[in-house]
Scaffold this active site. Structure first.
Site, PDB file in Angstrom:
ATOM      1  N   ASP A  48       0.860  -1.191   0.000  1.00  0.00           N
ATOM      2  CA  ASP A  48       0.000   0.000   0.000  1.00  0.00           C
ATOM      3  C   ASP A  48       0.892   1.234   0.000  1.00  0.00           C
ATOM      4  OD1 ASP A  48      -3.252   0.302   0.870  1.00  0.00           O
ATOM      5  OD2 ASP A  48      -2.042   2.131   1.005  1.00  0.00           O
ATOM      6  N   GLY A  93     -13.540   6.263  -2.460  1.00  0.00           N
ATOM      7  CA  GLY A  93     -14.274   6.529  -1.237  1.00  0.00           C
ATOM      8  C   GLY A  93     -15.759   6.443  -1.531  1.00  0.00           C
ATOM      9  N   SER A 132     -16.200  -2.501  -9.850  1.00  0.00           N
ATOM     10  CA  SER A 132     -17.263  -1.903  -9.041  1.00  0.00           C
ATOM     11  C   SER A 132     -18.582  -1.878  -9.790  1.00  0.00           C
ATOM     12  CB  SER A 132     -16.855  -0.463  -8.715  1.00  0.00           C
ATOM     13  OG  SER A 132     -17.953   0.265  -8.251  1.00  0.00           O
ATOM     14  N   CYS A 134     -20.160   0.589  -9.996  1.00  0.00           N
ATOM     15  CA  CYS A 134     -20.194   1.921 -10.639  1.00  0.00           C
ATOM     16  C   CYS A 134     -19.901   1.848 -12.132  1.00  0.00           C
ATOM     17  CB  CYS A 134     -19.208   2.873  -9.958  1.00  0.00           C
ATOM     18  SG  CYS A 134     -19.751   3.364  -8.324  1.00  0.00           S
ATOM     19  N   TYR A 163     -14.786   7.655 -11.636  1.00  0.00           N
ATOM     20  CA  TYR A 163     -14.530   6.366 -10.978  1.00  0.00           C
ATOM     21  C   TYR A 163     -15.024   5.165 -11.802  1.00  0.00           C
ATOM     22  CZ  TYR A 163     -14.790   2.855  -7.202  1.00  0.00           C
ATOM     23  OH  TYR A 163     -14.669   1.725  -6.434  1.00  0.00           O
ATOM     24  N   LYS A 167     -12.850   2.124 -13.837  1.00  0.00           N
ATOM     25  CA  LYS A 167     -13.024   0.699 -13.533  1.00  0.00           C
ATOM     26  C   LYS A 167     -13.326  -0.089 -14.812  1.00  0.00           C
ATOM     27  CE  LYS A 167     -12.678   0.429  -8.968  1.00  0.00           C
ATOM     28  NZ  LYS A 167     -11.491  -0.234  -8.413  1.00  0.00           N
ATOM     29  N   ASN A 192     -21.369  -2.070  -2.858  1.00  0.00           N
ATOM     30  CA  ASN A 192     -20.992  -1.564  -1.523  1.00  0.00           C
ATOM     31  C   ASN A 192     -20.631  -2.606  -0.471  1.00  0.00           C
ATOM     32  OD1 ASN A 192     -21.653   1.267  -2.058  1.00  0.00           O
ATOM     33  ND2 ASN A 192     -23.732   0.416  -2.277  1.00  0.00           N
ATOM     34  N   ALA A 207     -22.085   5.071   3.127  1.00  0.00           N
ATOM     35  CA  ALA A 207     -23.309   5.328   3.901  1.00  0.00           C
ATOM     36  C   ALA A 207     -23.431   4.499   5.198  1.00  0.00           C
ATOM     37  CB  ALA A 207     -24.523   5.121   3.017  1.00  0.00           C
TER      38      ALA A 207
HETATM   39  P1  NAD Z   1      -9.742   1.567   0.588  1.00  0.00           P
HETATM   40  O1  NAD Z   1      -9.677   3.000   0.173  1.00  0.00           O
HETATM   41  O2  NAD Z   1     -10.016   1.264   2.019  1.00  0.00           O
HETATM   42  O3  NAD Z   1      -8.421   0.807   0.129  1.00  0.00           O
HETATM   43  C1  NAD Z   1      -7.724   1.126  -1.035  1.00  0.00           C
HETATM   44  C2  NAD Z   1      -6.261   1.216  -0.674  1.00  0.00           C
HETATM   45  O4  NAD Z   1      -5.522   1.504  -1.866  1.00  0.00           O
HETATM   46  C3  NAD Z   1      -5.942   2.361   0.314  1.00  0.00           C
HETATM   47  O5  NAD Z   1      -5.343   1.851   1.478  1.00  0.00           O
HETATM   48  C4  NAD Z   1      -4.999   3.260  -0.459  1.00  0.00           C
HETATM   49  O6  NAD Z   1      -3.964   3.817   0.339  1.00  0.00           O
HETATM   50  C5  NAD Z   1      -4.425   2.293  -1.488  1.00  0.00           C
HETATM   51  N1  NAD Z   1      -3.876   3.023  -2.619  1.00  0.00           N
HETATM   52  C6  NAD Z   1      -4.397   4.076  -3.281  1.00  0.00           C
HETATM   53  N2  NAD Z   1      -3.558   4.507  -4.222  1.00  0.00           N
HETATM   54  C7  NAD Z   1      -2.466   3.705  -4.154  1.00  0.00           C
HETATM   55  C8  NAD Z   1      -1.233   3.670  -4.853  1.00  0.00           C
HETATM   56  N3  NAD Z   1      -0.984   4.553  -5.816  1.00  0.00           N
HETATM   57  N4  NAD Z   1      -0.338   2.730  -4.519  1.00  0.00           N
HETATM   58  C9  NAD Z   1      -0.587   1.843  -3.519  1.00  0.00           C
HETATM   59  N5  NAD Z   1      -1.728   1.835  -2.811  1.00  0.00           N
HETATM   60  C10 NAD Z   1      -2.656   2.760  -3.127  1.00  0.00           C
HETATM   61  O7  NAD Z   1     -10.863   0.901  -0.354  1.00  0.00           O
HETATM   62  P2  NAD Z   1     -11.589  -0.500  -0.216  1.00  0.00           P
HETATM   63  O8  NAD Z   1     -12.983  -0.241   0.233  1.00  0.00           O
HETATM   64  O9  NAD Z   1     -10.758  -1.458   0.532  1.00  0.00           O
HETATM   65  O10 NAD Z   1     -11.668  -0.921  -1.746  1.00  0.00           O
HETATM   66  C11 NAD Z   1     -10.733  -1.817  -2.342  1.00  0.00           C
HETATM   67  C12 NAD Z   1     -11.008  -1.937  -3.829  1.00  0.00           C
HETATM   68  O11 NAD Z   1     -12.354  -2.360  -4.042  1.00  0.00           O
HETATM   69  C13 NAD Z   1     -10.848  -0.632  -4.593  1.00  0.00           C
HETATM   70  O12 NAD Z   1     -10.299  -0.894  -5.845  1.00  0.00           O
HETATM   71  C14 NAD Z   1     -12.254  -0.145  -4.752  1.00  0.00           C
HETATM   72  O13 NAD Z   1     -12.410   0.697  -5.877  1.00  0.00           O
HETATM   73  C15 NAD Z   1     -13.014  -1.448  -4.909  1.00  0.00           C
HETATM   74  N6  NAD Z   1     -14.422  -1.316  -4.510  1.00  0.00           N
HETATM   75  C16 NAD Z   1     -14.739  -1.163  -3.197  1.00  0.00           C
HETATM   76  C17 NAD Z   1     -16.080  -1.036  -2.842  1.00  0.00           C
HETATM   77  C18 NAD Z   1     -16.480  -0.869  -1.409  1.00  0.00           C
HETATM   78  O14 NAD Z   1     -17.687  -0.834  -1.135  1.00  0.00           O
HETATM   79  N7  NAD Z   1     -15.574  -0.761  -0.448  1.00  0.00           N
HETATM   80  C19 NAD Z   1     -17.078  -1.059  -3.829  1.00  0.00           C
HETATM   81  C20 NAD Z   1     -16.694  -1.207  -5.153  1.00  0.00           C
HETATM   82  C21 NAD Z   1     -15.367  -1.372  -5.497  1.00  0.00           C
END
Ligand code: NAD
Length: 348
Positions: A48, A93, A132, A134, A163, A167, A192, A207
């Site tokens: 990360d 986010g 996602s 999205c 976003y 994706k 989500n 949310a």
């Molecule tokens: P999160 O923001 O908690 O985790 C993402 C991590 O990626 C963060 O810790 C961030 O520091 C890291 N990151 C960002 N840019 C980076 C870079 N350049 N190099 C290294 N690390 C980097 O998000 P999450 O909820 O754990 O989501 C994980 C994945 O799932 C993401 O790709 C997100 O788009 C996808 N996603 C999540 C949800 C959800 O509901 N949480 C829904 C749809 C898709």
């Protein structure tokens, strides 16, 4: 890519393979590392860009690297010797973030282009990509009484600006690395996800976490009033984190799903108002609801059509929202009072 994939048994996995989880300092990546460790995997590398002290979870026995994966040389380092790669790193986010910071969201394409090329060059066997809901055509999501979205509803494309489009193009990279170069890629479209150890404050929270925090705050300051973004009628489904990591594992080890996007979400549809009512019940209070109609709200309605995942895996995310939210509420309450006592929480 398989035109009419049919369910197959999950591939058997050697517990000593090198696993790489990108985005492991975040919510889902942090849980995924713990999940693989608990399953007995011995070589897990977590990556990360956040400083290690800011990672949401650190699992003992997991190698942790702090690298910015938008740079190619860092991606090459991250995936050295990897057999399986789980790409969850993204700048993302909740609605408040993805509607305001579209450029940051689009720039995740740097992570995804460098990571998949590095994975290919490293000879990786399985590459999982976290897409996602999205990506789905926003024209199909204008009514809160939604028809659940099935995988083919992403095209013709009219994804969420920023976003969602990023994706979708990164999904296409995964499909073409399989079609042209034969690397096994797997694509889950998350709907989500929520649960403990997720973002609960600071502007990127989604949310369920935001509403838990607001109700905890309203009880604490005795106002018993919360502000809700929108008019409360928008609909969504929410997947508990345990289902999410289990689903990732199953999808990444089902060869019939190579390069084939699949929904990973629940089909328990609720309005924002219903979500608030569930949290009120858990908290044992009734709050006054004030609606902010100027706040970011996203599409009117979105649900996951789980026909395909049920067919392919004989499984779908099932944790009832009230059960997952009870766990999440208790964890956020703990974080809230840690902060109040002057201690550091995961989002500080
Ligand atoms: P999160 O923001 O908690 O985790 C993402 C991590 O990626 C963060 O810790 C961030 O520091 C890291 N990151 C960002 N840019 C980076 C870079 N350049 N190099 C290294 N690390 C980097 O998000 P999450 O909820 O754990 O989501 C994980 C994945 O799932 C993401 O790709 C997100 O788009 C996808 N996603 C999540 C949800 C959800 O509901 N949480 C829904 C749809 C898709």
């Amino acid at each position: 890519m398989p035109k009419n994939p049919s369910p197959k048994k999950s591939a058997a996995v050697d517990k000593d393979i090198q696993i790489v989880v990108a985005g492991a300092g975040g919510f889902i990546g942090g849980h995924l590392c713990r999940y693989f460790k608990d399953k007995g995997f011995t070589r897990i590398r977590a990556v990360d860009k956040k400083p290690l002290s800011n990672w949401y979870q650190r699992t003992p026995g997991v190698e942790s690297l702090c690298l910015d994966l938008s740079e190619e040389k860092n991606c090459r380092r991250a995936v050295e010797g990897a057999t399986e790669i789980y790409q969850l790193a993204a700048d993302m986010g909740g609605m408040g973030f993805i509607e305001r910071f579209r450029i940051e969201c689009l720039r995740s394409v740097l992570i995804n282009t460098h990571m998949i090329e590095s994975a290919y060059k490293a000879g990786c066997d399985r590459y999982f990509y976290s897409s996602s809901a999205c990506v789905y055509n926003t024209d199909l999501q204008k009514d809160p009484k939604v028809t659940a979205l099935k995988e083919s509803d992403a095209y013709p494309a009219m994804s969420e600006r920023g976003y969602g489009w990023e994706k979708l193009i990164s999904e296409m990279f995964c499909q073409e690395y399989w079609a042209e170069r034969g690397m096994k890629t797997f694509i889950a479209r998350f709907h989500n996800a929520y649960g403990p150890w997720g973002t609960w404050d600071g502007g990127r929270e989604k949310a369920p976490a935001a509403l838990c925090r607001k109700i905890i705050q309203a009880i604490d300051d005795k106002s018993l009033a919360i502000q809700i973004w929108g008019d409360g009628t928008r609909t969504r489904s929410f997947m508990y984190i345990d289902d999410c990591v289990k689903g990732i594992d199953m999808i990444a080890h089902t060869d019939a799903l190579i390069a084939t996007p699949i929904n990973l979400g629940t089909s328990e549809l609720v309005t924002v108002n219903q979500l608030v009512s569930i949290i009120e019940k858990i908290a044992g209070v009734k709050v006054k609801r004030e609606y902010d109609l100027t706040a970011p709200q996203g599409v009117h309605g979105r649900n996951s059509d789980n026909t395909f995942i049920r067919k392919m895996l004989g499984w779908e995310p099932k944790t009832p929202l009230k059960d997952g939210l009870a766990e999440t509420y208790a964890w956020i309450k703990e974080q809230f009072y840690l902060r109040k006592a002057g201690q550091r929480t995961i989002t500080d």
